[in-house]
Scaffold this motif. Sequence first.
Motif, PDB file in Angstrom:
ATOM      1  N   PHE A  27       0.832  -1.204   0.000  1.00 42.45           N
ATOM      2  CA  PHE A  27       0.000   0.000   0.000  1.00 42.45           C
ATOM      3  C   PHE A  27       0.865   1.252   0.000  1.00 42.45           C
ATOM      4  N   GLY A  28       1.972   1.229   0.792  1.00 45.11           N
ATOM      5  CA  GLY A  28       2.869   2.370   0.818  1.00 45.11           C
ATOM      6  C   GLY A  28       3.552   2.604  -0.511  1.00 45.11           C
ATOM      7  N   LEU A  29       3.962   1.524  -1.169  1.00 42.67           N
ATOM      8  CA  LEU A  29       4.591   1.672  -2.486  1.00 42.67           C
ATOM      9  C   LEU A  29       3.625   2.241  -3.506  1.00 42.67           C
ATOM     10  N   SER A  30       2.354   1.888  -3.361  1.00 45.19           N
ATOM     11  CA  SER A  30       1.371   2.414  -4.308  1.00 45.19           C
ATOM     12  C   SER A  30       1.220   3.925  -4.164  1.00 45.19           C
ATOM     13  N   LEU A  31       1.427   4.455  -2.955  1.00 44.83           N
ATOM     14  CA  LEU A  31       1.363   5.901  -2.777  1.00 44.83           C
ATOM     15  C   LEU A  31       2.496   6.589  -3.525  1.00 44.83           C
ATOM     16  N   PHE A  32       3.708   5.986  -3.464  1.00 40.94           N
ATOM     17  CA  PHE A  32       4.815   6.580  -4.199  1.00 40.94           C
ATOM     18  C   PHE A  32       4.585   6.476  -5.704  1.00 40.94           C
ATOM     19  N   ALA A  33       3.966   5.399  -6.139  1.00 42.66           N
ATOM     20  CA  ALA A  33       3.665   5.271  -7.574  1.00 42.66           C
ATOM     21  C   ALA A  33       2.674   6.334  -8.018  1.00 42.66           C
ATOM     22  N   LEU A  34       1.833   6.766  -7.082  1.00 44.05           N
ATOM     23  CA  LEU A  34       0.843   7.795  -7.424  1.00 44.05           C
ATOM     24  C   LEU A  34       1.524   9.093  -7.838  1.00 44.05           C
ATOM     25  N   TYR A  35       2.688   9.382  -7.237  1.00 48.23           N
ATOM     26  CA  TYR A  35       3.395  10.609  -7.594  1.00 48.23           C
ATOM     27  C   TYR A  35       3.862  10.576  -9.046  1.00 48.23           C
ATOM     28  N   TYR A 113      -3.646   2.372  14.497  1.00 45.94           N
ATOM     29  CA  TYR A 113      -2.867   2.358  13.260  1.00 45.94           C
ATOM     30  C   TYR A 113      -3.743   2.484  12.023  1.00 45.94           C
ATOM     31  N   ARG A 114      -4.833   1.736  11.952  1.00 45.06           N
ATOM     32  CA  ARG A 114      -5.653   1.736  10.735  1.00 45.06           C
ATOM     33  C   ARG A 114      -6.157   3.131  10.390  1.00 45.06           C
ATOM     34  N   ALA A 115      -6.732   3.821  11.384  1.00 50.36           N
ATOM     35  CA  ALA A 115      -7.258   5.156  11.118  1.00 50.36           C
ATOM     36  C   ALA A 115      -6.136   6.122  10.769  1.00 50.36           C
ATOM     37  N   ALA A 116      -4.986   6.007  11.457  1.00 45.04           N
ATOM     38  CA  ALA A 116      -3.867   6.903  11.186  1.00 45.04           C
ATOM     39  C   ALA A 116      -3.321   6.668   9.775  1.00 45.04           C
ATOM     40  N   ARG A 117      -3.153   5.384   9.409  1.00 47.79           N
ATOM     41  CA  ARG A 117      -2.671   5.081   8.065  1.00 47.79           C
ATOM     42  C   ARG A 117      -3.624   5.593   7.005  1.00 47.79           C
ATOM     43  N   THR A 118      -4.925   5.474   7.249  1.00 49.30           N
ATOM     44  CA  THR A 118      -5.907   5.942   6.273  1.00 49.30           C
ATOM     45  C   THR A 118      -5.835   7.449   6.104  1.00 49.30           C
ATOM     46  N   SER A 119      -5.721   8.188   7.210  1.00 46.19           N
ATOM     47  CA  SER A 119      -5.629   9.643   7.092  1.00 46.19           C
ATOM     48  C   SER A 119      -4.333  10.057   6.403  1.00 46.19           C
ATOM     49  N   PHE A 120      -3.228   9.350   6.680  1.00 43.00           N
ATOM     50  CA  PHE A 120      -1.965   9.645   5.998  1.00 43.00           C
ATOM     51  C   PHE A 120      -2.082   9.380   4.498  1.00 43.00           C
ATOM     52  N   ALA A 121      -2.740   8.284   4.147  1.00 44.60           N
ATOM     53  CA  ALA A 121      -2.928   7.989   2.728  1.00 44.60           C
ATOM     54  C   ALA A 121      -3.771   9.058   2.042  1.00 44.60           C
ATOM     55  N   LEU A 122      -4.817   9.532   2.731  1.00 45.57           N
ATOM     56  CA  LEU A 122      -5.669  10.576   2.155  1.00 45.57           C
ATOM     57  C   LEU A 122      -4.884  11.860   1.935  1.00 45.57           C
ATOM     58  N   ASN A 124      -1.791  12.127   1.153  1.00 48.09           N
ATOM     59  CA  ASN A 124      -0.967  11.954  -0.043  1.00 48.09           C
ATOM     60  C   ASN A 124      -1.802  11.886  -1.316  1.00 48.09           C
ATOM     61  N   VAL A 125      -2.982  11.285  -1.242  1.00 49.29           N
ATOM     62  CA  VAL A 125      -3.846  11.238  -2.416  1.00 49.29           C
ATOM     63  C   VAL A 125      -4.308  12.643  -2.784  1.00 49.29           C
ATOM     64  N   ILE A 126      -4.734  13.415  -1.779  1.00 46.64           N
ATOM     65  CA  ILE A 126      -5.163  14.784  -2.051  1.00 46.64           C
ATOM     66  C   ILE A 126      -3.999  15.592  -2.614  1.00 46.64           C
ATOM     67  N   GLY A 127      -2.803  15.405  -2.030  1.00 50.40           N
ATOM     68  CA  GLY A 127      -1.643  16.114  -2.547  1.00 50.40           C
ATOM     69  C   GLY A 127      -1.336  15.751  -3.982  1.00 50.40           C
ATOM     70  N   ALA A 128      -1.401  14.463  -4.315  1.00 48.02           N
ATOM     71  CA  ALA A 128      -1.115  14.026  -5.689  1.00 48.02           C
ATOM     72  C   ALA A 128      -2.117  14.617  -6.677  1.00 48.02           C
ATOM     73  N   ILE A 129      -3.382  14.674  -6.263  1.00 45.86           N
ATOM     74  CA  ILE A 129      -4.404  15.270  -7.142  1.00 45.86           C
ATOM     75  C   ILE A 129      -4.093  16.743  -7.381  1.00 45.86           C
ATOM     76  N   GLY A 226      -1.942  25.506   2.712  1.00 44.62           N
ATOM     77  CA  GLY A 226      -2.613  24.423   1.998  1.00 44.62           C
ATOM     78  C   GLY A 226      -2.413  23.080   2.678  1.00 44.62           C
ATOM     79  N   ALA A 227      -1.230  22.870   3.255  1.00 40.95           N
ATOM     80  CA  ALA A 227      -0.965  21.610   3.972  1.00 40.95           C
ATOM     81  C   ALA A 227      -1.869  21.477   5.184  1.00 40.95           C
ATOM     82  N   VAL A 228      -2.086  22.573   5.902  1.00 42.77           N
ATOM     83  CA  VAL A 228      -2.972  22.536   7.070  1.00 42.77           C
ATOM     84  C   VAL A 228      -4.383  22.137   6.653  1.00 42.77           C
ATOM     85  N   VAL A 229      -4.862  22.705   5.551  1.00 36.78           N
ATOM     86  CA  VAL A 229      -6.207  22.369   5.067  1.00 36.78           C
ATOM     87  C   VAL A 229      -6.284  20.891   4.686  1.00 36.78           C
ATOM     88  N   VAL A 230      -5.255  20.392   4.012  1.00 36.14           N
ATOM     89  CA  VAL A 230      -5.258  18.989   3.588  1.00 36.14           C
ATOM     90  C   VAL A 230      -5.307  18.052   4.785  1.00 36.14           C
TER      91      VAL A 230
END
Length: 683
Positions: A27-35, A113-122, A124-129, A226-230
Amino acid sequence: MTPETAPSALPCGLQGRRPPLARELAFGLSLFALYAVAAAFPVGDRHAVAADHGRQIHDLERTLHIAAERPLNDWLASHRTIAVLANYEYATVYLVSTLWLLAWLYHRRPDRYRAARTSFALINVIGAICFALWPVVPPRLVPDLGYVDTVMAHGTWGSWGSPVVDHADRLAAMPSLHVAWALWVSVELARLPVRRWLQAASLLHVFVTIYVIMATANHYVLDAAGAVVVVWVASLLTDRDSGRPRAPIVPPEDAFFLAVESERAPQHVGGLIFLDASDGTPSREDLIATLRSRQDELPRLRQRLSPPSRLRRRRWVAQPVVDWDWHVHEATLPEPGDAALNALVGALQSEPLPRDRPMWRMIAVRGYAPDRTAVIFLMHHVVADGMGVITHVLRLLTPPDALPAAGAGPSATRRALGTVAGIAQLATESRQRTRLPATGTGERVFGTFRLPMPAVRDLARGHGVRVTDVVLCALAGGLRRVGPLAADPEGGRTLRVAVPLMTGGPEVPPEGNHTSAVMVDLPCGPMPEVERLRTLAAATRRLRSGTRALASAFVMQRAARALPPVLHGAFARAVYGDRTFQAIATNLPGSNTPALLAGAPMALAHPIVPTGPGAPLAVGALGWTGMLNLGISAEATLVDDIDALCRAMRDVIEELGTADVPEPPGAAGLDQARRGPGPSVRG
């Protein structure tokens, strides 16, 4: 482990479970691939478009007078050693801290962990968009802006922008993920019971990161914003992204009373209830059975607070095992009568309710009188206000009773206009200089008296005032006669009192605080009681306009939602107590319907109102089955004799009843009430 400390806030089936490590790494590697996908997204000439976007941000910051990057960059560029350290900090610390927290949560706190990982993923997804749709070049790569590239200027090996990592996406300035990751770490630590130094270090890292991204010319000020909003959006979506029901959040108007409470100023409200039953009945088991039967209607009986957090609001979580031995118990008076009973109430008011269990207690009192049983019911103010406690009691009765409808209230337009007017009134309100001698010892005394309700209503009607005005006049006159103001030679001295008013809808729910306080200045100088009542009635007109109540409710219920818990707590402590008022007085509606509590007829009830920090006096009045029952709470050092204050207040009302006004038909009943508390009056 005791029942009240057993962990129970975690959802069933997820306690202690970790997702497979291989899946998390993938899952973490997929976030880097998103970039890579974001960097390849076609937006014309990406570099030219990104440079234009950077200039637009720079121009906007100059228009807003917030362009702080250039002076920071000029200073850093002239200090080589600090610049190199800043470059490495920019390249490494945010990454190390993020990976450390993810690993620590995975191994030590899998429930979080699950909720924290999900928010961290979000994040990065918002940032990539954002990077894909609106690329932005950092200031150091826009030559005409005149920034110094500290990485290239000082040859920092291995840092972002150096040849070693020259493949990094250079068009991903908005939002700054460096700030977003650092802030995410700080937010997650604030949600956990970790040591304060670690939370402080993480928060310091956020501010250092904000400085470094601007001083190294890698980001603009608005990139950090912008980072604070994300991070905020990701946290909000994560809270709602759950297939299971979430525990209800403690609203700010309820959490207010957690913030202002201290060991010396407990914040629980309640009632002193009298039952027409022989001593020893109903039994403790009867009371527990009644409470158990109403648990579905009254959820706070089996809920406690989640652990505190500086950035996240508390929630009501289920208590798996209710410690009935603690919540419902019996007490035996050393001697019969009101003195010992009121002393017991004062002692219970002086003890804060623990926060590791449901925040209520019920005490069956034995030895008061052979034919009468007393029950003390206490709930923390975070659970309910005075009206909520009454509603709890009414739900426990047989048959269940309900408060009368309060009306639909003003329209949305009138409410908005009234709120604006009320805020203006509150902003221009003068400060009160009178102070009651609050010592903050924590020891409370409690006193009661009661009067026939028809007689008090007729008295009020004869003077053209309301029952609340009569109660406030009795308080002011009583303090003048035997209270701390008795020896005050100054005429015209006033005392500012907070008077709670209902601001909710037509129904009164058991949970929550649905009142707002309006300040009234009581005339406590030497004067005839009729003149005092007339002066006070003019002052209480603000109670009936509703604008101040609407403004107070808006601040407590709406504006406070924008504050994180740490700031909301500071706000609550700043406005509550002697800075705003010095006493509390409330008039509550009760019930006129005969009812039973645990099978015993309920005769009457006195309200128990908490004092506040710097406001050492609280008076509650409750109409119940034809009687106006008053309960007075005070710091033990405020008055020499709480019973003397009760007698003085009753004398003031009697004087008003014999004043030169048309005598109402029921005024004769006041003579009987003056005989004082006892079985003959209670009946």
